[in-house]
Design an enzyme around this catalytic site. Sequence first.
Site, PDB file in Angstrom:
ATOM      1  N   HIS A  41       0.796  -1.240   0.000  1.00 57.65           N
ATOM      2  CA  HIS A  41       0.000   0.000   0.000  1.00 57.65           C
ATOM      3  C   HIS A  41       0.816   1.272   0.000  1.00 57.65           C
ATOM      4  O   HIS A  41       0.249   2.364  -0.065  1.00 57.65           O
ATOM      5  CB  HIS A  41      -0.937   0.024   1.207  1.00 57.65           C
ATOM      6  CG  HIS A  41      -2.039  -0.973   1.110  1.00 57.65           C
ATOM      7  ND1 HIS A  41      -3.262  -0.680   0.543  1.00 57.65           N
ATOM      8  CD2 HIS A  41      -2.084  -2.269   1.474  1.00 57.65           C
ATOM      9  CE1 HIS A  41      -4.017  -1.757   0.586  1.00 57.65           C
ATOM     10  NE2 HIS A  41      -3.327  -2.749   1.130  1.00 57.65           N
ATOM     11  N   LYS A 235      -7.817  14.255   4.288  1.00 60.49           N
ATOM     12  CA  LYS A 235      -7.028  13.017   4.223  1.00 60.49           C
ATOM     13  C   LYS A 235      -6.123  13.002   5.443  1.00 60.49           C
ATOM     14  O   LYS A 235      -5.982  14.024   6.113  1.00 60.49           O
ATOM     15  CB  LYS A 235      -6.208  12.956   2.936  1.00 60.49           C
ATOM     16  CG  LYS A 235      -5.439  14.258   2.626  1.00 60.49           C
ATOM     17  CD  LYS A 235      -4.765  14.247   1.254  1.00 60.49           C
ATOM     18  CE  LYS A 235      -5.672  14.483   0.090  1.00 60.49           C
ATOM     19  NZ  LYS A 235      -5.826  13.373  -0.838  1.00 60.49           N
ATOM     20  N   ARG A 236      -5.524  11.855   5.787  1.00 62.24           N
ATOM     21  CA  ARG A 236      -4.586  11.826   6.913  1.00 62.24           C
ATOM     22  C   ARG A 236      -3.539  12.923   6.724  1.00 62.24           C
ATOM     23  O   ARG A 236      -3.147  13.227   5.607  1.00 62.24           O
ATOM     24  CB  ARG A 236      -3.884  10.462   6.998  1.00 62.24           C
ATOM     25  CG  ARG A 236      -4.763   9.317   7.490  1.00 62.24           C
ATOM     26  CD  ARG A 236      -4.055   7.968   7.409  1.00 62.24           C
ATOM     27  NE  ARG A 236      -3.611   7.697   6.056  1.00 62.24           N
ATOM     28  CZ  ARG A 236      -2.335   7.694   5.642  1.00 62.24           C
ATOM     29  NH1 ARG A 236      -1.338   7.890   6.493  1.00 62.24           N
ATOM     30  NH2 ARG A 236      -2.020   7.448   4.387  1.00 62.24           N
ATOM     31  N   LYS A 241       1.630  14.101   1.696  1.00 65.00           N
ATOM     32  CA  LYS A 241       0.351  14.557   1.131  1.00 65.00           C
ATOM     33  C   LYS A 241       0.324  16.079   0.948  1.00 65.00           C
ATOM     34  O   LYS A 241      -0.495  16.616   0.225  1.00 65.00           O
ATOM     35  CB  LYS A 241      -0.808  14.090   2.005  1.00 65.00           C
ATOM     36  CG  LYS A 241      -1.009  12.566   1.974  1.00 65.00           C
ATOM     37  CD  LYS A 241      -2.186  12.156   2.849  1.00 65.00           C
ATOM     38  CE  LYS A 241      -2.396  10.663   2.913  1.00 65.00           C
ATOM     39  NZ  LYS A 241      -3.254  10.147   1.806  1.00 65.00           N
ATOM     40  N   THR A 347      -7.857   7.327  -2.592  1.00 65.06           N
ATOM     41  CA  THR A 347      -9.215   6.884  -2.905  1.00 65.06           C
ATOM     42  C   THR A 347     -10.200   8.033  -2.782  1.00 65.06           C
ATOM     43  O   THR A 347     -11.263   8.007  -3.387  1.00 65.06           O
ATOM     44  CB  THR A 347      -9.677   5.740  -1.988  1.00 65.06           C
ATOM     45  OG1 THR A 347      -9.508   6.131  -0.629  1.00 65.06           O
ATOM     46  CG2 THR A 347      -8.913   4.462  -2.274  1.00 65.06           C
ATOM     47  N   LYS A 351     -13.784   9.484  -4.743  1.00 66.53           N
ATOM     48  CA  LYS A 351     -15.031   9.913  -4.095  1.00 66.53           C
ATOM     49  C   LYS A 351     -15.424  11.312  -4.569  1.00 66.53           C
ATOM     50  O   LYS A 351     -16.590  11.580  -4.863  1.00 66.53           O
ATOM     51  CB  LYS A 351     -14.872   9.917  -2.572  1.00 66.53           C
ATOM     52  CG  LYS A 351     -14.494   8.569  -1.969  1.00 66.53           C
ATOM     53  CD  LYS A 351     -14.104   8.741  -0.490  1.00 66.53           C
ATOM     54  CE  LYS A 351     -13.403   7.510   0.051  1.00 66.53           C
ATOM     55  NZ  LYS A 351     -12.769   7.757   1.369  1.00 66.53           N
TER      56      LYS A 351
HETATM   57  C1  LIG Z   1     -11.467   7.988   1.659  1.00 64.79           C
HETATM   58  C2  LIG Z   1     -10.962   8.283   2.980  1.00 64.79           C
HETATM   59  C3  LIG Z   1      -9.582   8.379   3.192  1.00 64.79           C
HETATM   60  C4  LIG Z   1      -8.561   8.246   2.090  1.00 64.79           C
HETATM   61  O1  LIG Z   1      -8.313   9.538   1.575  1.00 64.79           O
HETATM   62  P1  LIG Z   1      -7.075   9.853   0.600  1.00 64.79           P
HETATM   63  O2  LIG Z   1      -7.275  11.295   0.205  1.00 64.79           O
HETATM   64  O3  LIG Z   1      -7.202   8.943  -0.568  1.00 64.79           O
HETATM   65  O4  LIG Z   1      -5.850   9.632   1.387  1.00 64.79           O
HETATM   66  C5  LIG Z   1      -9.120   8.668   4.457  1.00 64.79           C
HETATM   67  N1  LIG Z   1      -9.974   8.864   5.492  1.00 64.79           N
HETATM   68  C6  LIG Z   1     -11.315   8.796   5.330  1.00 64.79           C
HETATM   69  C7  LIG Z   1     -12.204   9.052   6.492  1.00 64.79           C
HETATM   70  C8  LIG Z   1     -11.853   8.522   4.070  1.00 64.79           C
HETATM   71  O5  LIG Z   1     -13.188   8.462   3.908  1.00 64.79           O
END
Ligand SMILES: *Cc1c(COP(=O)(O)O)cnc(C)c1O
Length: 436
Positions: A41, A235-236, A241, A347, A351
């Site tokens: 990952h 995101k985290r 990032k 991911t 979305k």
């Molecule tokens: C989708 C999702 C992530 C992943 O986000 P990325 O921008 O792809 O790192 C992380 N946390 C939550 C709560 C999510 O719904």
Amino acid sequence: MNDTHPVIAAIELLRQLLDVEHLPYDQAWYVVTNTFAYTNHTVLPEALEKWSVNMIQNLLPRHMDLIFFINHLFMEEIGRKYPGNGLKKQILSMIEGDGDDKKVRMANVAIVCSHHVNGVAALHSQILKDSVFRDFYELFPHKFLNMTNGVTPRRWLYCCNPGLSKLISETIGNDDDWITDMRMVEEIIASARDKKFVAKFLAVKNDCKRQLQQYVKKTQGIDIRIDAMYDVMVKRIHEYKRQLMNILYVIHRYLEILKTPEAQRDAKFVPRVVLIGGKAAPGYKDAKGFIKLINSVGQVVNNDRSIHDLLKVVFLKNYCVSNAQIIIPAADLSQHISTAGTEASGTSNMKFIMNGSLIIGTMDGANVEIAEEVGKDNMFIFGANVNEINQYRGLSDDARKGKIDGRLHEVFKTIYDNKFPVNDEIKSYIGRIHSG
Ligand SMILES: *Cc1c(COP(=O)(O)O)cnc(C)c1O
């Protein structure tokens, strides 16, 4: 095996088959390697676990014996394949270090015990073959494949955005078959320039923005305007990032507004609400520092009456899937600006795009495949690509320092001058990146 965390499972199955079921070794090994597959990952070293041999010996002595044993057989195989090449053994071995520092490379165990190894986006899977697991790829080319991540349209469109779902159904033929066959949504392209459809789409987006506006007011007491562009990054929190780069840009934008005579500001700037959310790992001080900086910028910007609400900065509390379902449908623009080569897939990019948000993103992870799918004209492609990043990495400190833009120097200065109250740790972090 989802990352290296559960890799001990392969050794446990081997133990069960040998010690409990009394299978001959070759049969047991056959079952193990036909049972397991390994998904990687991330290429960051923090996720390629190394477990201390001492620890495993204390807690799971039989498992440690079995790892030594399968490594011994594996090293014999390497010796036959690359006679006299000690370096290959060093690179491919499941064990590294000596004495008390001896460690097990769990990713190496995973690859040897698996019938397939995959990355989570085309670019990431290529990077695994080219660099992170290059020598394993040379040895077992048949094991490596790609399996690009996905998200479920049931949760991330149908459930979280009923308004848009209804509009899709009525536009492409009034039923919900597309929910299990997203290809069908392509038919909506035919309506992209239909004024009535566009007006309906904007009405749906506005409803979503109103819900987020109310949520932000209720949970954080902050007023944000509906007629602004909602620029979202959730995101985290992590250096790769680049939430830090985003907030540095926000400071730049604030300075640009301040440089414009007050009477001209409304005509010159599109109102923007910058929403940033995400959790930092408990021990990750720099990431906590970024959250502090984002909140500090919000404190200053949100209370400056002279900028007429042309800019608002909100750090969203407690980012999680439940509030992601409120945040994501409301975005006009979303940020996916990782340093190229570091975001394995991403991911939330998927979305956001499902909910009709534009993406600003680097050519990294699944952004590459999204750009192919939606067309580069429909995405703001940002920053250096993987090859350019590798070239920058090769530069001397001085050469890199020379590349820092004047606007960025100006932004760094506001932080040194305490325009946005932060602690000394963040200032010293900024100092480190500033000096190349
Ligand atoms: C989708 C999702 C992530 C992943 O986000 P990325 O921008 O792809 O790192 C992380 N946390 C939550 C709560 C999510 O719904």
